[in-house]
Structure formats: structure tokens, C-alpha cells
Design an enzyme around this catalytic site. Structure first.
Site, short mmCIF file in Angstrom:
data_model
loop_
_atom_site.label_atom_id
_atom_site.label_comp_id
_atom_site.label_asym_id
_atom_site.label_seq_id
_atom_site.Cartn_x
_atom_site.Cartn_y
_atom_site.Cartn_z
N CYS A 47 0.85 -1.20 0.00
CA CYS A 47 0.00 0.00 0.00
C CYS A 47 0.89 1.25 0.00
CB CYS A 47 -0.86 -0.03 1.26
SG CYS A 47 -1.80 1.48 1.57
N SER A 49 0.82 3.56 1.97
CA SER A 49 1.23 3.89 3.34
C SER A 49 2.49 3.12 3.76
CB SER A 49 0.10 3.59 4.33
OG SER A 49 -1.05 4.31 3.97
N HIS A 52 5.17 5.18 2.52
CA HIS A 52 5.43 6.34 3.39
C HIS A 52 6.41 5.96 4.50
CE1 HIS A 52 2.55 8.60 1.26
NE2 HIS A 52 1.46 8.32 1.95
N HIS A 68 0.66 -3.86 6.28
CA HIS A 68 -0.56 -3.73 7.10
C HIS A 68 -1.80 -4.18 6.34
CE1 HIS A 68 -0.33 -0.16 4.65
NE2 HIS A 68 -1.62 0.00 4.82
N CYS A 175 -6.97 -3.05 3.89
CA CYS A 175 -6.68 -1.61 3.78
C CYS A 175 -7.26 -1.00 2.52
CB CYS A 175 -5.19 -1.29 3.88
SG CYS A 175 -4.94 0.50 3.80
P1 PAD Z 1 -0.53 4.91 -5.16
O1 PAD Z 1 0.85 5.44 -5.12
O2 PAD Z 1 -0.81 3.60 -5.78
O3 PAD Z 1 -1.50 5.98 -5.87
C1 PAD Z 1 -1.29 7.36 -5.87
C2 PAD Z 1 -1.72 7.91 -7.25
O4 PAD Z 1 -1.62 9.34 -7.20
C3 PAD Z 1 -0.85 7.44 -8.41
O5 PAD Z 1 -1.66 6.92 -9.44
C4 PAD Z 1 -0.12 8.71 -8.86
O6 PAD Z 1 0.14 8.74 -10.25
C5 PAD Z 1 -1.09 9.79 -8.46
N1 PAD Z 1 -0.49 11.12 -8.28
C6 PAD Z 1 0.71 11.41 -7.70
N2 PAD Z 1 0.91 12.75 -7.70
C7 PAD Z 1 -0.18 13.30 -8.28
C8 PAD Z 1 -0.57 14.64 -8.56
N3 PAD Z 1 0.21 15.68 -8.22
N4 PAD Z 1 -1.77 14.87 -9.16
C9 PAD Z 1 -2.56 13.83 -9.52
N5 PAD Z 1 -2.24 12.52 -9.27
C10 PAD Z 1 -1.07 12.27 -8.65
O7 PAD Z 1 -1.02 4.92 -3.61
P2 PAD Z 1 -2.31 4.24 -2.93
O8 PAD Z 1 -3.46 4.28 -3.85
O9 PAD Z 1 -1.90 2.95 -2.31
O10 PAD Z 1 -2.54 5.26 -1.73
C11 PAD Z 1 -2.91 6.59 -1.98
C12 PAD Z 1 -2.84 7.41 -0.70
O11 PAD Z 1 -3.79 6.92 0.24
C13 PAD Z 1 -1.49 7.32 0.01
O12 PAD Z 1 -1.17 8.62 0.53
C14 PAD Z 1 -1.74 6.37 1.14
O13 PAD Z 1 -0.86 6.57 2.22
C15 PAD Z 1 -3.16 6.75 1.50
C16 PAD Z 1 -3.90 5.73 2.31
N6 PAD Z 1 -4.75 6.17 3.28
C17 PAD Z 1 -5.44 5.29 4.04
C18 PAD Z 1 -6.40 5.80 5.06
O14 PAD Z 1 -6.84 5.00 5.92
N7 PAD Z 1 -6.76 7.06 5.00
C19 PAD Z 1 -5.31 3.93 3.85
C20 PAD Z 1 -4.48 3.49 2.82
C21 PAD Z 1 -3.76 4.38 2.06
ZN ZN Z 2 -2.84 0.93 3.52
#
Ligand code: PAD
Ligand code: ZN
Ligand code: ZN
Length: 375
Positions: A47, A49, A52, A68, A175
Site C-alpha cells: 500500500c 502507506s 510512506h 498492514h 486496507c
Molecule cells: P498509489 O501510489 O498507488 O497511488 C497514488 C496515485 O496518485 C498514483 O496513481 C499517482 O500517479 C497519483 N499522483 C501522484 N501525484 C499526483 C498529482 N500531483 N496529481 C494527480 N495525481 C497524482 O497509492 P495508494 O493508492 O496505495 O494510496 C494513496 C494514498 O492513500 C497514500 O497517501 C496512502 O498513504 C493513502 C492511504 N490512506 C489510508 C487511510 O486510511 N486514510 C489507507 C491506505 C492508504
Molecule cells: Zn494501507
């Protein structure tokens, strides 16, 4: 021969230094203490995260075993555990549900006070760790640490799921899918016929799109700088996709024009300050709802014009799609088994666990939605 009560030696991906590849190590996993459960992980997703953690945005003491988003089978249980038994299929929960704190008792809230995301202690609830490697204690990640063949989690952070469920798929309910889908159906409460904008079309953003579609949105506009993400986004429900790089105007203005003055619901699933503010600004000024899903870098503040809220917008955020984890995950697995939604579109790659660094390379290069690692 039973392993219950004994230290298990197994392989795990240890992060010794930030911004460095994982090293696959033999680690020792101590038996579960009271109210703890040792799980044999069968499949774990990568993921944003976890990334990160690798990039140093989470200040958990190193070395650490991240991961996770997973599913596995209970190997053994500590004293007093009543909700699972050895052999049960389970999903570890990075947001626990203790059932007793004021958040768990609140009818809507889900960010249980026993979570490790706020404090980043990198330990079990009792403040100690169950992993050692080369004689050193290894930190836990969000109480889950699923980049290990065996892990120990607190009982409040485990959901028992349908014995027939395919673990290499339902791990996404741990997640990515749940977070995105819940952000749409539970946190924003997307309404039928509405217009939605989803910033970021990774695994989480795609799941937001799926949630918007399930809630009956009429238009779902995907926003991403990587146009390779558009095809899949349209497959799961996006009606149009745009890249901010194709416009001279700021993207929130483009979206306002496309939606006759602002979208009803917007979501930020990237984790960047500029896109969080753009997502807020693109929703209708008097009644638009914007949800922060992406985890921002470190603990920096962002600046925004309060007028964006004074006019009537609502700005929200949620962890794990607002779902109370232990109650909701078994039900989501049941819904998956009943074919109410599919997880296949999210799974772009399946790799053996040892290729974890390749999995992170796929994430960095923008080629993957979700890579599932199998043991
Ligand atoms: P990912 O890296 O697969 O997706 C991120 C997407 O954003 C990619 O497709 C990128 O191309 C795009 N992107 C990057 N920069 C830009 C920009 N400036 N403008 C437009 N698009 C852009 O990550 P993911 O989908 O696994 O996770 C996304 C976020 O969600 C990440 O910050 C993660 O930490 C967070 C998350 N939050 C929770 C929660 O409980 N709130 C849970 C899981 C993940
Ligand atoms: Zn996650
Ligand atoms: Zn609680």
C-alpha cells in the site's frame, strides 16, 4: 509438531534504514501473550502507506517490519483470546476496535484510541515487541507488521472471516479497498445522480471510484498525472479522466467548469497538500463535500483560504474508510463472497514474497495498482 508456545523462526522483510531496500531476514517471532494472536500470513498487499514508511514519513523507530494489508491463518492464541482459534482465517486490522473506548462507543467514529497511527510507538499494546533479528528488537508497524511469514497482533486488531474466502484477494479488504470504498459510501455518503472527482487513481483511488459507482454517482471524474491509470479507472466506473498537466488553468478551475460550478463530492487519494486543497476547491462552494483519504507527508501544516469553508463546503478525512474495523471487515468479506463487488481490477501484480523490492519498484514506477505478495 505444534509451534504453539514456541518462538518461530521465519522470513520477514526488515527495513533497517529509510529510503533503502528491504532485506529479507530470518526473524524470531515470540509466542502471543495474553489477548494476542499469532498469525501465519498468506498474502499481503503493498500500500502507499507502506511506502510512506520506507520514505521516512512515519517516525517509527528502526529497524521495522512494515506491511498492514494482509490476510492469514491463526497459528496460535494467547491466554484469554475468545474471538478466534487456531486454523481460523483472519484479517489483521491496522485500525483496531477495542470496543471500550469513547470512539468505539460512538455510533459513527472508527479511529479507536488504541490505534498506533497517532503515537507510532511501533509496539504491541503492552509497549513491547514480539520480533527480534540478529539479536535486536524489531519495531511493529501499525500493530500489524504483515511483511513477515508470521506476525503477532492484539485480539482487538483481528477480524475472523469466512473460511471459504480467497486470502490472496480479500487481503485488500485489510486496507486499500475498504479505505477507498468506505470513503465514498460511508464518509462522504455519495448520493445517487451526483458528480464526483477522485484525485489519485492508485489502488485506493480506484476503490473510491468503485464506491462512488456503487452509491449511484452519475459522473465520476478521475484525476491523475499518470495517464496509464485512466484505462483501469474507466473499467471500474470513472466516466472521464483528466491529467492536470494537460491544462494551463489550475485543476480545480477545470473541474468547476466541467461540473457547472463544482462537483458534489471530491476525494484526495494521493497524500499531497496541493491536491488536498485543489480537491476542496473543486467541490461546490455551498454544499460540496471533500474527503482527505491520502496520508500527508510528515507532520507539516498546509495553508488554505478559510473562505473555501465559510461558503458552506464540508472538509472531512477518515482512516480505513470510516469503518469500525472488527465489526465491518467480516461483513465486507461476506459481501465480496456474495459478489457485491470485485477485487480483481485492483490486483495488477502477484509476486512471491521474496520479490518485495520489485513490488515497491512497480509502485514507484506507476506500473502497479496493487501488488500482492504471497508466501
Ligand atoms: P498509489 O501510489 O498507488 O497511488 C497514488 C496515485 O496518485 C498514483 O496513481 C499517482 O500517479 C497519483 N499522483 C501522484 N501525484 C499526483 C498529482 N500531483 N496529481 C494527480 N495525481 C497524482 O497509492 P495508494 O493508492 O496505495 O494510496 C494513496 C494514498 O492513500 C497514500 O497517501 C496512502 O498513504 C493513502 C492511504 N490512506 C489510508 C487511510 O486510511 N486514510 C489507507 C491506505 C492508504
Ligand atoms: Zn494501507
Ligand atoms: Zn476503541
Amino acid at each position: 509438531m505444534s509451534t504453539a508456545g514456541k518462538v518461530i523462526k521465519c522470513k520477514a522483510a526488515v527495513l533497517w534504514e529509510i529510503k533503502k531496500p528491504f532485506s529479507i531476514e530470518e526473524v524470531e517471532v515470540a509466542p502471543p501473550k495474553a489477548h494476542e494472536i499469532r498469525i501465519k500470513i498468506v498474502a499481503t498487499g503493498i500500500c502507499g502507506s507502506d511506502d510512506h514508511m520506507v520514505s521516512g514519513h512515519f517516525s517509527i523507530r528502526l529497524p521495522v517490519i512494515p506491511g498492514h494489508e494482509a490476510a492469514g491463518i491463526v497459528e496460535s492464541i494467547g491466554e484469554g483470546v475468545t474471538t478466534v482459534k487456531p486454523g481460523d482465517k483472519v484479517i489483521p486490522l491496522f485500525t483496531p476496535q477495542c470496543g471500550e473506548c469513547r470512539v468505539c462507543k460512538h455510533p459513527e467514529a472508527n479511529f479507536c484510541l488504541k490505534n498506533d497511527l497517532s503515537m507510532l510507538r511501533g509496539t504491541m499494546q503492552d509497549g513491547t515487541t514480539r520480533f527480534t533479528c540478529r539479536g535486536k528488537p524489531i519495531s511493529h508497524f501499525l500493530g500489524t507488521s504483515t511483511f513477515s511469514e508470521y506476525t503477532v497482533v492484539d485480539e482487538m486488531a483481528v477480524a475472523k472471516i469466512d473460511a471459504a474466502s480467497p486470502l490472496e484477494k480479500v487481503c485488500l479488504l485489510s486496507c486499500g479497498f475498504t479505505t477507498g470504498y468506505g470513503s465514498a459510501v460511508k464518509v462522504a455518503k455519495v448520493t445517487p445522480g451526483s458528480t464526483c472527482a477522485v484525485f489519485g487513481l492508485g489502488g485506493v483511488g480506484l476503490s473510491v471510484v468503485m464506491g462512488c459507482k456503487a452509491a449511484g454517482a452519475a459522473r465520476i471524474i478521475g484525476v491523475d498525472i499518470n495517464k496509464d491509470k485512466f484505462k483501469k479507472a474507466k473499467e471500474v466506473g470513472a466516466t472521464e479522466c483528466i491529467s492536470p498537466q494537460d491544462f494551463k488553468k489550475p485543476i480545480h478551475e477545470v473541474l468547476k467548469e466541467m461540473s457547472n460550478g463544482g462537483v458534489d463530492f471530491s476525494f484526495e487519494a494521493i497524500g499531497r497538500h496541493d491536491t488536498m486543497v485543489a480537491a476542496l476547491a473543486c467541490c461546490q462552494e455551498a454544499y460540496g463535500v471533500s474527503v482527505i483519504v491520502g496520508v500527508p507527508p510528515g507532520s507539516h501544516n498546509l495553508s488554505m483560504n478559510p473562505m473555501l469553508l465559510l461558503s458552506g463546503r464540508t472538509w472531512k478525512g477518515a482512516i480505513f474508510g470510516g469503518f469500525k474495523s472488527k465489526d465491518s471487515v467480516p461483513k465486507l468479506v461476506d459481501d465480496f463472497m456474495a459478489k457485491k463487488f470485485t477485487l480483481d481490477p485492483l490486483i495488477s501484480h502477484v509476486l512471491p514474497f521474496e520479490k518485495i523490492n520489485e513490488g515497491f519498484d512497480l509502485l514507484h514506477s506507476g506500473k502497479s495498482f496493487r501488488t500482492i505478495l504471497t508466501f
